[in-house]
Motif scaffolding. Structure first.
Motif, mmCIF file in Angstrom:
data_model
loop_
_atom_site.group_PDB
_atom_site.id
_atom_site.type_symbol
_atom_site.label_atom_id
_atom_site.label_comp_id
_atom_site.label_asym_id
_atom_site.label_seq_id
_atom_site.Cartn_x
_atom_site.Cartn_y
_atom_site.Cartn_z
ATOM 1 N N ARG A 1 -22.184 -2.182 16.297
ATOM 2 C CA ARG A 1 -22.822 -2.518 17.579
ATOM 3 C C ARG A 1 -21.810 -2.448 18.724
ATOM 4 O O ARG A 1 -22.092 -1.863 19.780
ATOM 5 C CB ARG A 1 -23.446 -3.913 17.507
ATOM 6 N N SER B 1 -22.124 -4.669 10.768
ATOM 7 C CA SER B 1 -23.108 -4.332 11.807
ATOM 8 C C SER B 1 -22.576 -4.689 13.192
ATOM 9 O O SER B 1 -22.820 -3.963 14.159
ATOM 10 C CB SER B 1 -24.428 -5.062 11.557
ATOM 11 N N ASP B 2 -21.860 -5.812 13.284
ATOM 12 C CA ASP B 2 -21.260 -6.201 14.567
ATOM 13 C C ASP B 2 -20.265 -5.146 15.042
ATOM 14 O O ASP B 2 -20.234 -4.806 16.227
ATOM 15 C CB ASP B 2 -20.550 -7.553 14.450
ATOM 16 N N ARG C 1 -18.647 -12.631 10.964
ATOM 17 C CA ARG C 1 -19.209 -12.082 12.201
ATOM 18 C C ARG C 1 -18.083 -11.821 13.188
ATOM 19 O O ARG C 1 -17.004 -12.406 13.081
ATOM 20 C CB ARG C 1 -20.188 -13.078 12.868
ATOM 21 N N TRP D 1 -17.718 -10.828 17.692
ATOM 22 C CA TRP D 1 -18.404 -10.529 18.943
ATOM 23 C C TRP D 1 -17.487 -10.760 20.120
ATOM 24 O O TRP D 1 -16.447 -11.410 20.006
ATOM 25 C CB TRP D 1 -19.672 -11.367 19.090
ATOM 26 N N LYS E 1 -23.332 -8.279 8.007
ATOM 27 C CA LYS E 1 -23.494 -8.652 9.419
ATOM 28 C C LYS E 1 -22.232 -8.334 10.214
ATOM 29 O O LYS E 1 -22.306 -7.870 11.352
ATOM 30 C CB LYS E 1 -23.850 -10.132 9.545
ATOM 31 N N TYR F 1 -12.398 -11.205 21.913
ATOM 32 C CA TYR F 1 -13.316 -11.125 20.780
ATOM 33 C C TYR F 1 -13.048 -12.266 19.807
ATOM 34 O O TYR F 1 -11.907 -12.658 19.595
ATOM 35 C CB TYR F 1 -13.174 -9.773 20.065
ATOM 36 N N ARG G 1 -23.672 -16.630 22.344
ATOM 37 C CA ARG G 1 -23.738 -17.008 20.926
ATOM 38 C C ARG G 1 -23.802 -18.488 20.762
ATOM 39 O O ARG G 1 -23.191 -19.244 21.373
ATOM 40 C CB ARG G 1 -22.523 -16.477 20.155
ATOM 41 N N ASP H 1 -20.540 -12.736 24.980
ATOM 42 C CA ASP H 1 -21.873 -12.691 24.377
ATOM 43 C C ASP H 1 -22.431 -14.104 24.291
ATOM 44 O O ASP H 1 -21.697 -15.061 24.074
ATOM 45 C CB ASP H 1 -21.829 -12.103 22.960
#
Length: 91
Positions: free
Chosen positions: A15, A11-12, A83, A85, A8, A68, A91, A89
């Motif tokens: 992204r 993937s973050d 994770r 982000w 994950k 971030y 969240r 965002d």
């Protein structure tokens, strides 16, 4: 201490890069380099991040890097990046 990235978290990173790259490829690459460097530095002082009590008994922490957030977990002698982000965002 070992460092491992969860799928994950990886993937973050993808992204974030995918979102920023069309506007500025170099800035997107710099951001990814910056965000991947922080966990390496955490290996020396893994408990510097704020502990998130809602995950007890797990030792999940967060650290802010500019705008971030990086969440990570300490399990024995391994630091897992969970994770990351942008703080804007939802969240």
């Amino acid at each position: 201490m070992d460092l491992k990235w969860t799928s994950k978290a990886l993937s973050d990173l993808v992204r974030l890069h995918t979102f920023l790259a069309p506007a500025n490829q170099q800035a997107a690459a710099r951001l990814v380099r910056s965000l991947t460097a922080v966990p390496v530095r955490l290996l020396e002082h893994p408990r510097i991040g704020e502990k998130l009590d809602e995950f007890e008994p797990r030792e999940v922490r967060r650290i802010l890097v500019d705008r971030y957030e990086i969440r990570y977990e300490i399990q024995g002698s391994t630091l897992y990046v969970l994770r990351l982000w942008h703080t804007r965002d939802d969240r």
